[in-house]
Write an enzyme that holds these catalytic residues in place. Structure first.
Site, PDB file in Angstrom:
ATOM      1  N   SER A 220       0.810  -1.219   0.000  1.00 48.65           N
ATOM      2  CA  SER A 220       0.000   0.000   0.000  1.00 48.65           C
ATOM      3  C   SER A 220       0.849   1.278   0.000  1.00 48.65           C
ATOM      4  O   SER A 220       1.828   1.388   0.743  1.00 48.65           O
ATOM      5  CB  SER A 220      -0.930   0.021   1.217  1.00 48.65           C
ATOM      6  OG  SER A 220      -1.679   1.224   1.240  1.00 48.65           O
TER       7      SER A 220
ATOM      8  N   LYS B 178     -14.094  -3.837   1.996  1.00 49.56           N
ATOM      9  CA  LYS B 178     -14.967  -2.684   1.770  1.00 49.56           C
ATOM     10  C   LYS B 178     -16.443  -2.965   2.033  1.00 49.56           C
ATOM     11  O   LYS B 178     -17.181  -2.066   2.454  1.00 49.56           O
ATOM     12  CB  LYS B 178     -14.768  -2.148   0.355  1.00 49.56           C
ATOM     13  CG  LYS B 178     -13.383  -1.551   0.130  1.00 49.56           C
ATOM     14  CD  LYS B 178     -13.222  -1.011  -1.279  1.00 49.56           C
ATOM     15  CE  LYS B 178     -11.826  -0.439  -1.477  1.00 49.56           C
ATOM     16  NZ  LYS B 178     -11.646   0.148  -2.813  1.00 49.56           N
TER      17      LYS B 178
ATOM     18  N   GLY C 203      -3.526   3.820 -11.240  1.00 55.10           N
ATOM     19  CA  GLY C 203      -4.285   3.702 -10.005  1.00 55.10           C
ATOM     20  C   GLY C 203      -3.820   4.638  -8.906  1.00 55.10           C
ATOM     21  O   GLY C 203      -4.602   5.017  -8.031  1.00 55.10           O
TER      22      GLY C 203
ATOM     23  N   ARG D  35     -15.159 -12.279 -14.101  1.00 50.80           N
ATOM     24  CA  ARG D  35     -14.719 -13.664 -14.261  1.00 50.80           C
ATOM     25  C   ARG D  35     -15.805 -14.638 -13.838  1.00 50.80           C
ATOM     26  O   ARG D  35     -15.896 -15.738 -14.355  1.00 50.80           O
ATOM     27  CB  ARG D  35     -13.437 -13.886 -13.443  1.00 50.80           C
ATOM     28  CG  ARG D  35     -12.223 -13.155 -13.982  1.00 50.80           C
ATOM     29  CD  ARG D  35     -11.061 -13.189 -13.030  1.00 50.80           C
ATOM     30  NE  ARG D  35     -11.293 -12.364 -11.844  1.00 50.80           N
ATOM     31  CZ  ARG D  35     -10.395 -12.138 -10.898  1.00 50.80           C
ATOM     32  NH1 ARG D  35      -9.206 -12.704 -10.983  1.00 50.80           N
ATOM     33  NH2 ARG D  35     -10.680 -11.373  -9.868  1.00 50.80           N
TER      34      ARG D  35
ATOM     35  N   GLY E 268     -16.400  -6.976 -10.579  1.00 49.33           N
ATOM     36  CA  GLY E 268     -17.708  -6.694  -9.993  1.00 49.33           C
ATOM     37  C   GLY E 268     -17.719  -6.587  -8.487  1.00 49.33           C
ATOM     38  O   GLY E 268     -18.779  -6.627  -7.868  1.00 49.33           O
TER      39      GLY E 268
ATOM     40  N   ASP F 125     -13.917   6.549  -2.660  1.00 47.73           N
ATOM     41  CA  ASP F 125     -13.474   6.006  -3.945  1.00 47.73           C
ATOM     42  C   ASP F 125     -14.189   6.671  -5.118  1.00 47.73           C
ATOM     43  O   ASP F 125     -13.606   6.842  -6.194  1.00 47.73           O
ATOM     44  CB  ASP F 125     -13.720   4.494  -4.006  1.00 47.73           C
ATOM     45  CG  ASP F 125     -12.666   3.683  -3.292  1.00 47.73           C
ATOM     46  OD1 ASP F 125     -11.549   4.210  -3.077  1.00 47.73           O
ATOM     47  OD2 ASP F 125     -12.940   2.525  -2.938  1.00 47.73           O
TER      48      ASP F 125
ATOM     49  N   ASN G 240     -14.948   2.724   2.155  1.00 45.18           N
ATOM     50  CA  ASN G 240     -13.490   2.607   2.188  1.00 45.18           C
ATOM     51  C   ASN G 240     -12.881   3.525   3.243  1.00 45.18           C
ATOM     52  O   ASN G 240     -11.660   3.670   3.302  1.00 45.18           O
ATOM     53  CB  ASN G 240     -12.882   2.940   0.820  1.00 45.18           C
ATOM     54  CG  ASN G 240     -12.914   4.429   0.515  1.00 45.18           C
ATOM     55  OD1 ASN G 240     -13.888   5.110   0.849  1.00 45.18           O
ATOM     56  ND2 ASN G 240     -11.868   4.935  -0.112  1.00 45.18           N
TER      57      ASN G 240
ATOM     58  N   SER H 124      -0.745   4.127   0.669  1.00 42.88           N
ATOM     59  CA  SER H 124      -1.507   5.045   1.516  1.00 42.88           C
ATOM     60  C   SER H 124      -0.680   5.647   2.647  1.00 42.88           C
ATOM     61  O   SER H 124      -0.800   6.845   2.934  1.00 42.88           O
ATOM     62  CB  SER H 124      -2.748   4.344   2.083  1.00 42.88           C
ATOM     63  OG  SER H 124      -3.689   4.089   1.063  1.00 42.88           O
TER      64      SER H 124
ATOM     65  N   THR I 264      -9.285  -1.059   2.356  1.00 43.37           N
ATOM     66  CA  THR I 264      -9.075  -1.538   0.996  1.00 43.37           C
ATOM     67  C   THR I 264      -9.497  -3.000   0.884  1.00 43.37           C
ATOM     68  O   THR I 264     -10.065  -3.568   1.829  1.00 43.37           O
ATOM     69  CB  THR I 264      -7.602  -1.308   0.570  1.00 43.37           C
ATOM     70  OG1 THR I 264      -7.469  -1.576  -0.827  1.00 43.37           O
ATOM     71  CG2 THR I 264      -6.645  -2.176   1.364  1.00 43.37           C
TER      72      THR I 264
END
Length: 284
Positions: free
Chosen positions: A15, A67, A245, A155, A131, A107, A88, A17, A63
């Site tokens: 991370s 979530k 990202g 998937r 998803g 987010d 989040n 963050s 994260t």
């Protein structure tokens, strides 16, 4: 009194963050220590219970894969988080010795601001890869950007529940298709958001790279380690623009920092956050 904050997830060692938050708090001159803590879904209730004995916590970043599970661990969910059922961010609010845990979803703002900075002011149609929890924020974000329909590629069709619930909540039509159909479908889409964890889109990247032609739109890949990802390289190979990202992470973190510290996050703070993770400083 020194306050504490942390990012929770599993795995979490990668991370960025802590770098973003630590740089921002130093610039703001506030005494908030920020760390990364590995917590699984199974271990989350016990971890959150352990915090009740402490009064130094001001916030948590949340994260994958926590979530959705974190919604059950807070006292109230506000804003986009209440609409989506995915959060989040947790803010600890103290009133006369009592603590209230409020959940938020930053987010959505992170996605919107990062793609807007890349030049996407509005989009009538978008595609989302994955998803899970982050896909819910992506659905809300593309709706905010003007899309009236979104295609979601997964998937496993049985794992698109978060995205489907988000679409129903914000009032946008959604179709779910298998990931095996994604390459040709997204190649001509104006905005594509990959919410897959690192390397999960590598096979799709190979399929995209094999397609003829150019003219791809904008891809936001929320995974940032390793970078560039294979799908980012394939997208650039077709002439498309890529939003890393880290851009999304930085913008959603800016909103968390405001909530945790109570301070305004201006361009000077944004600049030091960019410096901390190797992003270019903002040019507006």
């Amino acid at each position: 009194m020194s306050r504490r904050a942390a990012v929770l997830g599993h795995p979490i060692s990668h991370s960025k963050s802590p770098a973003l938050h630590t740089a921002a708090y130093a610039k703001l001159g506030v005494d908030i220590g920020y760390s990364a803590i590995d917590v699984t879904v199974a271990g989350l209730p016990a971890f959150m219970e352990s915090l009740r004995a402490e009064d130094s916590w001001c916030g948590l970043s949340v994260t994958m894969p926590l979530k959705s599970a974190m919604v059950r661990e807070v006292d109230e969910v506000r804003g986009a988080g209440a609409l989506l059922g995915v959060i989040n961010t947790v803010v600890f609010e103290y009133d006369g010795g009592a603590v209230r845990r409020a959940g938020y979803n930053t987010d959505v703002a992170g996605i919107v601001e990062s793609v807007r900075y890349a030049g996407v002011a509005t989009t009538p149609h978008a595609a989302i890869l994955g998803g899970g929890g982050t896909s819910a924020a992506a659905v809300a974000a593309v709706h905010e950007l003007g899309a009236d329909h979104v295609d979601v590629f997964v998937r496993d069709a049985g794992r698109a529940g978060d995205a489907e619930a988000a679409a129903a909540a914000v009032g946008i039509s959604l179709s779910v298709s298998p990931l095996t159909e994604a390459a040709t479908a997204v190649a001509g889409t104006d905005l594509v958001i990959s919410t897959f964890p690192p390397r999960a889109a590598d096979d799709l990247a190979g399929e995209l790279a094999a397609l003829p032609g150019t003219g791809a739109g904008v891809l936001l890949d929320v995974a940032y380690d390793p970078w560039p990802s294979r799908i980012a390289e394939a997208w650039r190979g077709h002439g498309g623009a890529v939003v890393p990202g880290l851009e999304m992470l930085m913008y959603q973190a800016a909103e968390q920092i405001r909530l945790f510290s109570g301070c305004d996050v201006d361009t000077a703070v944004i600049d030091v956050m960019c410096d901390s993770v190797g992003l270019p400083r903002r040019v507006f």
